[in-house]
Design an enzyme around this catalytic site. Structure first.
Site, PDB file in Angstrom:
ATOM      1  N   ALA A  19       0.848  -1.182   0.000  1.00 35.43           N
ATOM      2  CA  ALA A  19       0.000   0.000   0.000  1.00 35.43           C
ATOM      3  C   ALA A  19       0.894   1.247   0.000  1.00 35.43           C
ATOM      4  CB  ALA A  19      -0.904  -0.009   1.228  1.00 35.43           C
ATOM      5  N   GLY A  30       1.269   3.707   1.882  1.00 39.56           N
ATOM      6  CA  GLY A  30       1.925   4.023   3.145  1.00 39.56           C
ATOM      7  C   GLY A  30       2.552   2.821   3.812  1.00 39.56           C
ATOM      8  N   SER A  31       2.803   1.778   3.047  1.00 39.72           N
ATOM      9  CA  SER A  31       3.312   0.520   3.591  1.00 39.72           C
ATOM     10  C   SER A  31       4.553   0.717   4.471  1.00 39.72           C
ATOM     11  CB  SER A  31       3.645  -0.412   2.418  1.00 39.72           C
ATOM     12  OG  SER A  31       4.494  -1.458   2.836  1.00 39.72           O
ATOM     13  N   ASN A  32       4.457   0.263   5.719  1.00 39.91           N
ATOM     14  CA  ASN A  32       5.631   0.278   6.602  1.00 39.91           C
ATOM     15  C   ASN A  32       6.691  -0.670   6.065  1.00 39.91           C
ATOM     16  OD1 ASN A  32       4.365   1.957   8.575  1.00 39.91           O
ATOM     17  ND2 ASN A  32       3.245   0.167   9.314  1.00 39.91           N
ATOM     18  N   CYS A  80       7.342  -1.362   2.849  1.00 38.30           N
ATOM     19  CA  CYS A  80       8.091  -0.755   1.734  1.00 38.30           C
ATOM     20  C   CYS A  80       9.052   0.313   2.260  1.00 38.30           C
ATOM     21  CB  CYS A  80       7.140  -0.173   0.698  1.00 38.30           C
ATOM     22  SG  CYS A  80       6.215  -1.457  -0.174  1.00 38.30           S
TER      23      CYS A  80
END
Ligand SMILES: *Cc1c(COP(=O)(O)O)cnc(C)c1O
Length: 370
Positions: free
Chosen positions: A94, A96-98, A100
């Site tokens: 996503a 805001g993926s933590n 990534c």
């Protein structure tokens, strides 16, 4: 940003490798974080809930510059990438993926270039911050506008592009939840066992953990069973059933156990009971990253009583589930463990100079409205 040294021969042997030394010979690992993470009693929160036995295992503090549950996974994933002589990592999540953001951060420390393929999501202030962190770490951020089910062909576009220019990409799935990544949480269970044996924390009866891409909960369950710790794990749903469900959970559990046994034939053949995993379904609300009233209340209460900062996508919902459980009269005797997975380190100094206008247009709104 400083470069991480490639040599990790001076780091202590991982708890998992101490028990299964043959795994150390076959499974690549690189030290990135700070372990063991702290465990402690949450007496003030417990008092509010009328429960004497609440504890936290704080994986918010897995790293000195960036913590959270993804660090444990990345120690194995990036260790594997380096062993395979990768030049690049490609991952997906996503906006805001933590995962990534953490991949971009730690890949950069190892001199690997990160490509993150990101899909639209509900906007919150952390989303823009994670996008900026990726950019600050030199990651290439691409917006993916197709359905999530098309993510593998989506990744392959960038794999082919990199291969054409002579680079060697290493693919990390959503949330880092494949067998190498999951081993990070198998090891975490052995780390907890050491803390129990050393008397830092009593043995938990029930552990609450968020369930996103499922790797955290799967790794913990494998590790606890292999370590001979009979704790109940309650994975709390924070994402839709298409992404995480009982069937996928059981499949990935077995694939990971087989992967471990291929590396060390003495690794026990641990199994799930037919009713496992016992997924807590009641706290998702309207969907992934859609905050709930109960989640927000839980975040406020733990901040006020314990000074711990959670977030609304994963950990607030999980703590809300634990809190309702703790209030039940027949659960007062149980030792309840909240396994925090959310980064606790402020990284605003790392992102203050990033010009978001150089990023693809689709990401601007996350930064502008936060
Ligand atoms: C990714 C993430 C999770 C979910 O972990 P999975 O292994 O994907 O199930 C939980 N909490 C936080 C804060 C996360 O970033």
């Amino acid at each position: 940003m400083k470069m991480k040294s490639f040599s990790n021969s001076d780091s202590p042997v991982l708890p998992l490798f101490q028990t299964f030394p043959a795994l150390k010979e076959h499974i690549p690992h690189i030290s990135l974080g700070r372990f063991p993470t702290p465990v402690r009693r949450m007496a003030a929160l417990g008092k509010k809930l009328g429960h004497p036995n609440l504890y936290i295992k704080d994986d918010g503090l897995t790293g000195s510059e960036l913590g959270g549950n993804k660090v444990r996974k990345l120690e194995f994933l990036l260790g594997d990438a380096i062993k395979k002589k990768a030049t690049d990592v490609i991952t997906f999540g996503a906006a805001g993926s933590n995962h990534c953001a953490a991949t971009a951060f730690y890949a950069n420390q190892l001199g690997l270039t990160c490509t993150s393929i990101l899909i639209a999501q509900e906007n919150h202030s952390y989303v823009g911050k994670n996008i900026l962190l990726g950019a600050a770490c030199g990651a290439e951020l691409h917006h993916f506008s197709h359905p999530i089910s098309a993510y593998i062909p989506g990744i392959m576009i960038y794999v082919r592009k990199l291969l054409k220019t002579g680079r060697i990409p290493y693919i990390i799935p959503m949330g880092g939840s494949n067998p190498p990544g999951i081993i990070g949480y198998v090891n975490a269970a052995f780390e907890l066992k050491e803390q129990i044996i050393s008397g830092y924390i009593p043995k938990p009866d029930t552990i609450f953990v968020p369930m996103g891409s499922m790797g955290t909960a799967i790794g913990l369950m494998i590790g606890l069973k292999a370590a001979g710790l009979t704790c109940k794990v309650i994975p709390v749903r924070v994402i839709e059933k298409t992404v995480a469900n009982k069937e996928k959970f059981r499949k990935l559990f077995h694939t990971t156990v087989r992967f471990l046994q291929q590396s060390d034939s003495t690794f026990p053949n641990v199994e799930l009971e037919s009713q496992e995993p016992i997924i807590e379904e009641g706290y998702l609300g309207k969907g992934y990253a859609q905050y709930t009233r109960e989640g927000k209340d839980a975040i406020d209460l733990i901040a006020y009583t314990e000074g711990i900062r959670l977030e609304g996508t994963y950990t607030g919902k999980t703590l809300a589930a634990l809190m309702d459980y703790a209030k039940k009269p027949d659960k007062k005797e149980e030792m309840l463990l909240f396994w925090n997975t959310a980064n606790a380190i402020d990284f605003s100094s790392l992102i203050k100079d990033v010009d978001y206008r150089r990023l693809p247009k689709a990401f601007h709104k996350y930064v502008e409205s936060s």
